[in-house]
Design a protein around this motif. Sequence first.
Motif, PDB file in Angstrom:
ATOM      1  N   LEU A 246      11.389  33.583  29.083  1.00 40.86           N
ATOM      2  CA  LEU A 246      10.891  32.240  28.782  1.00 40.86           C
ATOM      3  C   LEU A 246      11.083  31.891  27.314  1.00 40.86           C
ATOM      4  O   LEU A 246      11.672  30.850  26.992  1.00 40.86           O
ATOM      5  CB  LEU A 246       9.406  32.150  29.159  1.00 40.86           C
ATOM      6  CG  LEU A 246       8.705  30.833  28.815  1.00 40.86           C
ATOM      7  CD1 LEU A 246       9.357  29.663  29.519  1.00 40.86           C
ATOM      8  CD2 LEU A 246       7.221  30.916  29.176  1.00 40.86           C
TER       9      LEU A 246
ATOM     10  N   MET B 266      -0.178  34.815  31.046  1.00 41.96           N
ATOM     11  CA  MET B 266       0.191  35.723  29.972  1.00 41.96           C
ATOM     12  C   MET B 266      -0.235  35.237  28.591  1.00 41.96           C
ATOM     13  O   MET B 266      -0.295  36.021  27.662  1.00 41.96           O
ATOM     14  CB  MET B 266       1.723  35.850  29.871  1.00 41.96           C
ATOM     15  CG  MET B 266       2.434  36.171  31.149  1.00 41.96           C
ATOM     16  SD  MET B 266       2.269  37.914  31.541  1.00 41.96           S
ATOM     17  CE  MET B 266       1.612  37.746  33.189  1.00 41.96           C
TER      18      MET B 266
ATOM     19  N   ASP C 183       8.911  49.752  41.202  1.00 37.32           N
ATOM     20  CA  ASP C 183       8.476  50.258  39.918  1.00 37.32           C
ATOM     21  C   ASP C 183       7.616  49.235  39.178  1.00 37.32           C
ATOM     22  O   ASP C 183       7.747  48.030  39.343  1.00 37.32           O
ATOM     23  CB  ASP C 183       9.706  50.568  39.080  1.00 37.32           C
ATOM     24  CG  ASP C 183       9.370  51.386  37.853  1.00 37.32           C
ATOM     25  OD1 ASP C 183       8.484  52.242  37.937  1.00 37.32           O
ATOM     26  OD2 ASP C 183      10.005  51.171  36.818  1.00 37.32           O
ATOM     27  N   VAL C 184       6.762  49.749  38.340  1.00 37.91           N
ATOM     28  CA  VAL C 184       5.917  48.932  37.487  1.00 37.91           C
ATOM     29  C   VAL C 184       6.324  49.183  36.043  1.00 37.91           C
ATOM     30  O   VAL C 184       6.608  50.308  35.660  1.00 37.91           O
ATOM     31  CB  VAL C 184       4.436  49.300  37.731  1.00 37.91           C
ATOM     32  CG1 VAL C 184       3.545  48.745  36.647  1.00 37.91           C
ATOM     33  CG2 VAL C 184       3.997  48.778  39.096  1.00 37.91           C
ATOM     34  N   GLY C 185       6.382  48.134  35.257  1.00 39.29           N
ATOM     35  CA  GLY C 185       6.748  48.275  33.857  1.00 39.29           C
ATOM     36  C   GLY C 185       6.641  46.934  33.176  1.00 39.29           C
ATOM     37  O   GLY C 185       5.942  46.033  33.650  1.00 39.29           O
ATOM     38  N   LEU C 186       7.332  46.809  32.078  1.00 39.30           N
ATOM     39  CA  LEU C 186       7.281  45.565  31.317  1.00 39.30           C
ATOM     40  C   LEU C 186       7.735  44.390  32.179  1.00 39.30           C
ATOM     41  O   LEU C 186       8.801  44.420  32.775  1.00 39.30           O
ATOM     42  CB  LEU C 186       8.232  45.687  30.125  1.00 39.30           C
ATOM     43  CG  LEU C 186       8.292  44.475  29.202  1.00 39.30           C
ATOM     44  CD1 LEU C 186       7.034  44.387  28.353  1.00 39.30           C
ATOM     45  CD2 LEU C 186       9.525  44.582  28.305  1.00 39.30           C
ATOM     46  N   ARG C 187       6.923  43.366  32.231  1.00 39.61           N
ATOM     47  CA  ARG C 187       7.356  42.151  32.936  1.00 39.61           C
ATOM     48  C   ARG C 187       8.298  41.384  32.017  1.00 39.61           C
ATOM     49  O   ARG C 187       7.884  40.979  30.922  1.00 39.61           O
ATOM     50  CB  ARG C 187       6.168  41.244  33.235  1.00 39.61           C
ATOM     51  CG  ARG C 187       5.222  41.756  34.265  1.00 39.61           C
ATOM     52  CD  ARG C 187       4.195  40.647  34.564  1.00 39.61           C
ATOM     53  NE  ARG C 187       2.971  41.162  35.109  1.00 39.61           N
ATOM     54  CZ  ARG C 187       2.727  41.303  36.408  1.00 39.61           C
ATOM     55  NH1 ARG C 187       3.654  40.977  37.284  1.00 39.61           N
ATOM     56  NH2 ARG C 187       1.561  41.755  36.831  1.00 39.61           N
TER      57      ARG C 187
ATOM     58  N   SER D 197       3.336  35.801  40.775  1.00 31.97           N
ATOM     59  CA  SER D 197       4.801  35.870  40.780  1.00 31.97           C
ATOM     60  C   SER D 197       5.302  37.119  41.489  1.00 31.97           C
ATOM     61  O   SER D 197       6.306  37.078  42.198  1.00 31.97           O
ATOM     62  CB  SER D 197       5.334  35.836  39.348  1.00 31.97           C
ATOM     63  OG  SER D 197       5.113  34.554  38.794  1.00 31.97           O
ATOM     64  N   ASP D 198       4.613  38.241  41.297  1.00 30.48           N
ATOM     65  CA  ASP D 198       5.008  39.459  42.011  1.00 30.48           C
ATOM     66  C   ASP D 198       5.068  39.191  43.512  1.00 30.48           C
ATOM     67  O   ASP D 198       6.012  39.599  44.201  1.00 30.48           O
ATOM     68  CB  ASP D 198       4.002  40.593  41.771  1.00 30.48           C
ATOM     69  CG  ASP D 198       3.942  41.043  40.314  1.00 30.48           C
ATOM     70  OD1 ASP D 198       4.805  40.639  39.517  1.00 30.48           O
ATOM     71  OD2 ASP D 198       3.019  41.815  39.995  1.00 30.48           O
TER      72      ASP D 198
ATOM     73  N   ASP E  84       2.739  42.077  29.103  1.00 30.00           N
ATOM     74  CA  ASP E  84       2.107  42.489  30.335  1.00 30.00           C
ATOM     75  C   ASP E  84       2.966  43.507  31.078  1.00 30.00           C
ATOM     76  O   ASP E  84       4.184  43.519  30.991  1.00 30.00           O
ATOM     77  CB  ASP E  84       1.906  41.264  31.221  1.00 30.00           C
ATOM     78  CG  ASP E  84       1.000  41.549  32.386  1.00 30.00           C
ATOM     79  OD1 ASP E  84       0.044  42.331  32.216  1.00 30.00           O
ATOM     80  OD2 ASP E  84       1.245  41.009  33.471  1.00 30.00           O
ATOM     81  N   VAL E  85       2.298  44.328  31.838  1.00 26.45           N
ATOM     82  CA  VAL E  85       2.960  45.314  32.689  1.00 26.45           C
ATOM     83  C   VAL E  85       2.697  44.925  34.139  1.00 26.45           C
ATOM     84  O   VAL E  85       1.617  44.498  34.489  1.00 26.45           O
ATOM     85  CB  VAL E  85       2.413  46.717  32.359  1.00 26.45           C
ATOM     86  CG1 VAL E  85       2.796  47.721  33.421  1.00 26.45           C
ATOM     87  CG2 VAL E  85       2.932  47.159  30.989  1.00 26.45           C
ATOM     88  N   GLY E  86       3.707  45.048  34.961  1.00 22.15           N
ATOM     89  CA  GLY E  86       3.551  44.723  36.373  1.00 22.15           C
ATOM     90  C   GLY E  86       4.834  45.035  37.093  1.00 22.15           C
ATOM     91  O   GLY E  86       5.655  45.810  36.611  1.00 22.15           O
ATOM     92  N   LEU E  87       5.001  44.414  38.244  1.00 22.99           N
ATOM     93  CA  LEU E  87       6.191  44.664  39.058  1.00 22.99           C
ATOM     94  C   LEU E  87       7.456  44.346  38.259  1.00 22.99           C
ATOM     95  O   LEU E  87       7.594  43.256  37.717  1.00 22.99           O
ATOM     96  CB  LEU E  87       6.134  43.774  40.291  1.00 22.99           C
ATOM     97  CG  LEU E  87       7.301  43.914  41.265  1.00 22.99           C
ATOM     98  CD1 LEU E  87       7.185  45.215  42.039  1.00 22.99           C
ATOM     99  CD2 LEU E  87       7.323  42.725  42.218  1.00 22.99           C
TER     100      LEU E  87
ATOM    101  N   GLY F 217       2.576  36.846  36.277  1.00 17.29           N
ATOM    102  CA  GLY F 217       1.580  37.796  36.743  1.00 17.29           C
ATOM    103  C   GLY F 217       1.688  38.106  38.223  1.00 17.29           C
ATOM    104  O   GLY F 217       2.754  38.026  38.825  1.00 17.29           O
ATOM    105  N   GLU F 218       0.552  38.447  38.825  1.00 19.63           N
ATOM    106  CA  GLU F 218       0.572  38.961  40.196  1.00 19.63           C
ATOM    107  C   GLU F 218       0.974  37.914  41.219  1.00 19.63           C
ATOM    108  O   GLU F 218       1.485  38.249  42.285  1.00 19.63           O
ATOM    109  CB  GLU F 218      -0.805  39.536  40.548  1.00 19.63           C
ATOM    110  CG  GLU F 218      -1.084  40.804  39.756  1.00 19.63           C
ATOM    111  CD  GLU F 218      -2.367  41.500  40.159  1.00 19.63           C
ATOM    112  OE1 GLU F 218      -3.056  41.009  41.072  1.00 19.63           O
ATOM    113  OE2 GLU F 218      -2.667  42.537  39.547  1.00 19.63           O
TER     114      GLU F 218
ATOM    115  N   GLN G 279       4.079  30.787  31.750  1.00 14.95           N
ATOM    116  CA  GLN G 279       3.478  32.075  32.136  1.00 14.95           C
ATOM    117  C   GLN G 279       2.031  32.002  31.697  1.00 14.95           C
ATOM    118  O   GLN G 279       1.575  32.798  30.886  1.00 14.95           O
ATOM    119  CB  GLN G 279       4.217  33.235  31.448  1.00 14.95           C
ATOM    120  CG  GLN G 279       5.677  33.372  31.856  1.00 14.95           C
ATOM    121  CD  GLN G 279       5.820  34.160  33.137  1.00 14.95           C
ATOM    122  OE1 GLN G 279       5.693  35.366  33.175  1.00 14.95           O
ATOM    123  NE2 GLN G 279       6.055  33.447  34.239  1.00 14.95           N
TER     124      GLN G 279
END
Lengths: 337, 337
Positions: free
Chosen positions: A264, B247, A254-258, B226-227, B254-257, B223-224, B244
């Motif tokens: 951090l 970011m 799934d993709v969503g809020l990181r 880290s994904d 951010d949105v991602g995995l 980000g990517e 980060q």
Amino acid sequence: MQNKQIVLNSRPAGMPTTENFRIEDVEIPQPKDGEVLVRTLYLSVDPYMRGRMNDRKSYIAPFALNEVIVGGGVAEVVESRDENFRAGDIVTGMLGWRLYSVAKASELRKIDPKLAPVTTALGVLGVTGLTAYFGLIDICNPQAGETVVVSGAAGAVGMTVCQLAKIRGCRVVGIAGSDEKNSYLTNELNVDTTINYKTEKVREALAAACPNGVDVYFDNVGGEISDAVLLLINKGARISICGQISMYNLERLDVGLRPQPLLLINSATMKGFILTDYAPRFAEAITQLSKWLAEGKLKYAENIIEGFENTPRAFLGLFAGENLGKQLVKVAEDSRQ
Amino acid sequence: MQNKQIVLNSRPAGMPTTENFRIEDVEIPQPKDGEVLVRTLYLSVDPYMRGRMNDRKSYIAPFALNEVIVGGGVAEVVESRDENFRAGDIVTGMLGWRLYSVAKASELRKIDPKLAPVTTALGVLGVTGLTAYFGLIDICNPQAGETVVVSGAAGAVGMTVCQLAKIRGCRVVGIAGSDEKNSYLTNELNVDTTINYKTEKVREALAAACPNGVDVYFDNVGGEISDAVLLLINKGARISICGQISMYNLERLDVGLRPQPLLLINSATMKGFILTDYAPRFAEAITQLSKWLAEGKLKYAENIIEGFENTPRAFLGLFAGENLGKQLVKVAEDSRQ
């Protein structure tokens, strides 16, 4: 006596259906030395079992196609070839979805039906209670006065978590999917505030429910509900990843809020776990949970469907959010009744 | 003697520019009792300072508009009104971006220029080294033979992390943004494998570099990148969220995995931290880092830009990935030279 079993007929693509299961007539097996023949009384259906229906890496091996589904169960011993068990004993362990099974004696645990209803061995005094205990107490170590948010709060694990957090003196906010469930959480389990994620705006409702932010989050669901909680975490927050029911039927990650930037800036910890990580400490937890149960500090709810052939339907219901508390299937009466 | 300072002229929207800073002539302040007047020798520019330029909640208060920027510095005492310092002492602490500053004596630490170059107080024996030490050793506790991946590996923190992981006997995979940086990591710091994220396909390169999966991930970038690392984590993996940088200049989260399912199936831990969490243990870490430095087990690199007026430019360069190791600004010579 006739035996039946339920096998994995096909792997689900996304949400499972009854077509993914098949019921078969089979022979009643014969126990060898060190084994026990048991008659299934109750079967537990649990969200994690969805993961085993995929053919991919997870924390336990996938189910094989055309092989019996395996999960938690309570059974009565019919014939024992091990000195620790005899006919009539009530036992619990991982059992096939079968009317009659042969199990290794070493993989069964005897339970005393006089101490508590036998179904508690599948719930508050079994996998459910242990999962709640270690996921909350060990990973999150909640302190009196802290705000604890529980998603999937009306599920079997969730409602146990809510009560353990109350025992610790926390302010507890439960998120569930119906007003009926939330009434139960508030009225029976003394949860401080509840949110109905199906009818309320979760971000706004959470912000209102957590004026001092979130110190502990016990996550059973993942997805956007978790995003909303993460936006409110406090410095030093602890997040226990117990389940991700919103994810189990997705065909890709799934993709969503990181969450990393939020972890951090808050020096927060997020930890996944599975119960077997804590196997050496099960006895400690069962002793504590039994004590709270006997003192009336810990309640539980069960949703029991009757009939072996309804086991797949009971399992599918988990993903529709139908169950309040532990979802069980009653397969047979024990011979005392 | 003339004094100058650099203030926050406007809040950056996204990537900062030189327009966000303004240089001003100011008076040289007078120290009161318990205070010290210092002359700045070196200023440290660090990615975390970007966060303070936003007007929103983070782990430290935002910089105020039209007020001086504050960061780590090394300075020489000009005039002391505290018994613990005298003119000519070299000190370190949080200093304004000024040629001359008044600081509370209690917030300065004297450094001995004979033990190591004074700039190490801003790097390997200062915030940088402490960040690497606690983020790796305390959060991840890497074990000999484990695979440790470091993003931002050629930054000041990253290269210290790589070396600490080598001291622990780990296999170290460093991710950085140029072949020159990666050559330094491999040839000077004995990093086992490097990946250039600007020219290589990170997922494929990581999979090849980590045939046994990833046990520890020290994340400076998010980000990517880290994904890609998270998709390879092993059971029991530990992930330290130190920075980060990908970011910091985004205007929204951010949105991602979503990492939660991966943490769940691997019983993995992800923890954010900031250095001040560990303040009571700084002395322990500095002692250990100094020992490794003296033994030649710990090397460091510095990228020094000359001239106070170039401080904003040095800061902006952090986000272009220009620096190998610690980025510093040399403001003045000390009076011994």
